[in-house]
Design a protein around this motif. Structure first.
Motif, PDB file in Angstrom:
ATOM      1  N   GLU A 198      -6.534   3.911  -6.515  1.00 28.10           N
ATOM      2  CA  GLU A 198      -4.937   4.227  -6.131  1.00 28.10           C
ATOM      3  C   GLU A 198      -4.706   4.874  -5.228  1.00 28.10           C
ATOM      4  N   THR A 199      -5.099   5.789  -4.133  1.00 30.63           N
ATOM      5  CA  THR A 199      -4.323   5.952  -2.822  1.00 30.63           C
ATOM      6  C   THR A 199      -4.171   5.070  -2.705  1.00 30.63           C
ATOM      7  N   VAL A 200      -4.775   4.001  -1.976  1.00 30.01           N
ATOM      8  CA  VAL A 200      -4.456   3.456  -0.503  1.00 30.01           C
ATOM      9  C   VAL A 200      -3.656   2.124  -1.430  1.00 30.01           C
ATOM     10  N   ALA A 201      -4.194   1.479  -2.522  1.00 25.05           N
ATOM     11  CA  ALA A 201      -2.757   0.350  -3.398  1.00 25.05           C
ATOM     12  C   ALA A 201      -1.294   1.235  -3.474  1.00 25.05           C
ATOM     13  N   HIS A 202      -1.044   3.072  -3.636  1.00 24.12           N
ATOM     14  CA  HIS A 202       0.164   3.738  -3.703  1.00 24.12           C
ATOM     15  C   HIS A 202       0.439   3.509  -2.225  1.00 24.12           C
ATOM     16  N   ALA A 203      -0.167   3.333  -1.579  1.00 27.95           N
ATOM     17  CA  ALA A 203      -0.178   3.219   0.638  1.00 27.95           C
ATOM     18  C   ALA A 203       0.813   1.828   0.198  1.00 27.95           C
ATOM     19  N   ALA A 204       0.493   0.717  -0.405  1.00 29.59           N
ATOM     20  CA  ALA A 204       0.621  -0.215  -0.341  1.00 29.59           C
ATOM     21  C   ALA A 204       2.210  -0.809  -0.949  1.00 29.59           C
ATOM     22  N   ARG A 205       2.354   0.050  -2.074  1.00 24.58           N
ATOM     23  CA  ARG A 205       3.530  -0.115  -3.001  1.00 24.58           C
ATOM     24  C   ARG A 205       4.970   0.933  -1.565  1.00 24.58           C
ATOM     25  N   LEU A 206       3.713   1.494  -1.115  1.00 22.00           N
ATOM     26  CA  LEU A 206       5.547   2.529  -0.058  1.00 22.00           C
ATOM     27  C   LEU A 206       5.316   1.628   0.902  1.00 22.00           C
ATOM     28  N   ALA A 207       4.515   0.824   1.855  1.00 21.40           N
ATOM     29  CA  ALA A 207       5.120   0.308   2.539  1.00 21.40           C
ATOM     30  C   ALA A 207       5.963  -1.136   2.169  1.00 21.40           C
ATOM     31  N   ALA A 208       5.370  -1.440   1.658  1.00 23.26           N
ATOM     32  CA  ALA A 208       6.335  -2.860   1.061  1.00 23.26           C
ATOM     33  C   ALA A 208       7.040  -2.230   0.157  1.00 23.26           C
ATOM     34  N   GLY A 209       7.880  -0.911  -0.382  1.00 24.90           N
ATOM     35  CA  GLY A 209       8.886  -0.638  -1.142  1.00 24.90           C
ATOM     36  C   GLY A 209       9.911   0.174   0.219  1.00 24.90           C
ATOM     37  N   GLY A 251      12.364   6.867   1.464  1.00 25.60           N
ATOM     38  CA  GLY A 251      13.582   8.165   0.631  1.00 25.60           C
ATOM     39  C   GLY A 251      13.108   8.500  -0.551  1.00 25.60           C
ATOM     40  N   PRO A 252      13.595   8.279  -1.782  1.00 18.40           N
ATOM     41  CA  PRO A 252      13.320   8.881  -3.041  1.00 18.40           C
ATOM     42  C   PRO A 252      12.064   7.620  -3.313  1.00 18.40           C
ATOM     43  N   GLY A 253      11.341   8.095  -4.256  1.00 20.02           N
ATOM     44  CA  GLY A 253       9.823   7.210  -4.853  1.00 20.02           C
ATOM     45  C   GLY A 253      10.728   6.682  -5.824  1.00 20.02           C
ATOM     46  N   ASP A 254      10.232   5.561  -6.422  1.00 21.96           N
ATOM     47  CA  ASP A 254      10.198   4.271  -7.127  1.00 21.96           C
ATOM     48  C   ASP A 254      10.164   5.189  -8.451  1.00 21.96           C
TER      49      ASP A 254
END
Lengths: 181, 83
Positions: free
Chosen positions: A13-24, A67-70
């Motif tokens: 979940e941590t790595v997936a969240h990091a990927a979402r942060l990069a993509a977002g 910025g603020p998180g999704d």
């Protein structure tokens, strides 16, 4: 086979969240960096991470220029992101981390709507985490990802940690001995 | 609850409904990302159940080629290398 097969759900979940942060990121980051991993770890941490990683995720977001998180942005629209993901069955098991068979230095994280390669530093973090987990004969957990982040003293994520008042040497001691001073 | 940049969700909500368009636009961008994520989740589930790209495209109201181009590479990578 996905490299996530040897990860705990929390580490995945941590790595997936990091990927979402990069993509977002605005604009989207071309690579997943150690900064994304550090922020993801701060925002998804479990009990395997020592309390001496006393990071305020909001302060870290400011420092990294994120910025603020999704989750918070969607809450302004009345949308509960966690509930939507739960109903859609969007679990961490849908995420994969794979190394290209033809370009072994290229490691990608792919999940629903996201496909992002790891920057060199982030790849090393994963490799160090896998090394520590293998040595224990266990799955990669969040504390192993933290070990990976602490492994390179020159990495910018350590600069961010120090700036946030975290002592990396003390954190390393606590990772190896939770009762250390 | 603390959001990014030291602001609370309540502050963000007020900004989103106020005159500063930045937060409102960022919320729309987040909604778009969520939409993409949900689409990917459901397309992946449909493929796993044996749906054709034609059927998926029809359900989404897009052309087969668009659906395939958007999702096939990610799903194929997962199928080839397992989970």
């Amino acid at each position: 086979m996905s490299m996530f097969a040897r990860f705990t759900d929390a580490a995945r979940e941590t790595v997936a969240h990091a990927a979402r942060l990069a993509a977002g990121a605005r604009p989207p980051a071309p690579r997943l960096t150690t900064g994304h991993l550090l922020l993801a770890l701060a925002e998804t941490r479990d009990e395997t991470v020592p309390a001496s990683l006393a990071l305020d995720p909001a302060a870290l977001r400011r420092r990294l220029g994120a910025g603020p998180g999704d989750r918070d942005l969607l809450a302004t629209l009345g949308i509960d992101l966690d509930e939507v993901r739960r109903r859609a069955g969007a679990s961490a098991s849908l995420w994969r981390m794979t190394r290209s068979p033809f370009r072994p230095l290229r490691v990608e994280v792919a999940g629903p709507g996201v496909l992002v390669p790891l920057a060199g530093g982030a790849r090393k973090v994963i490799e160090v985490a896998q090394h520590h987990a293998r040595r224990r004969g266990a799955l990669v957990e969040q504390s192993d990802l933290l070990r990976g982040l602490l492994a390179d003293a020159r990495d910018e994520s350590l600069t961010h940690l120090r700036a946030e008042g975290v002592n990396p040497a003390r954190l390393w001691r606590h990772l190896n001995d939770p009762h250390a001073a | 609850m603390e959001a990014g940049e030291g602001r609370s969700v309540v502050d963000l909500a007020a900004e989103a409904g106020g005159e500063d368009p930045a937060t409102g636009l960022a919320a729309v961008a987040a909604l778009r990302r969520l939409l993409e994520e949900l689409e990917a989740v459901h397309v992946e589930a449909a493929r796993r159940r044996g749906w054709s790209w034609e059927a998926i495209a029809a359900a989404l109201g897009v052309k087969r080629q668009s659906a395939h181009k958007k999702h096939a590479r990610r799903i194929a990578a997962g199928d080839r290398r397992g989970t």
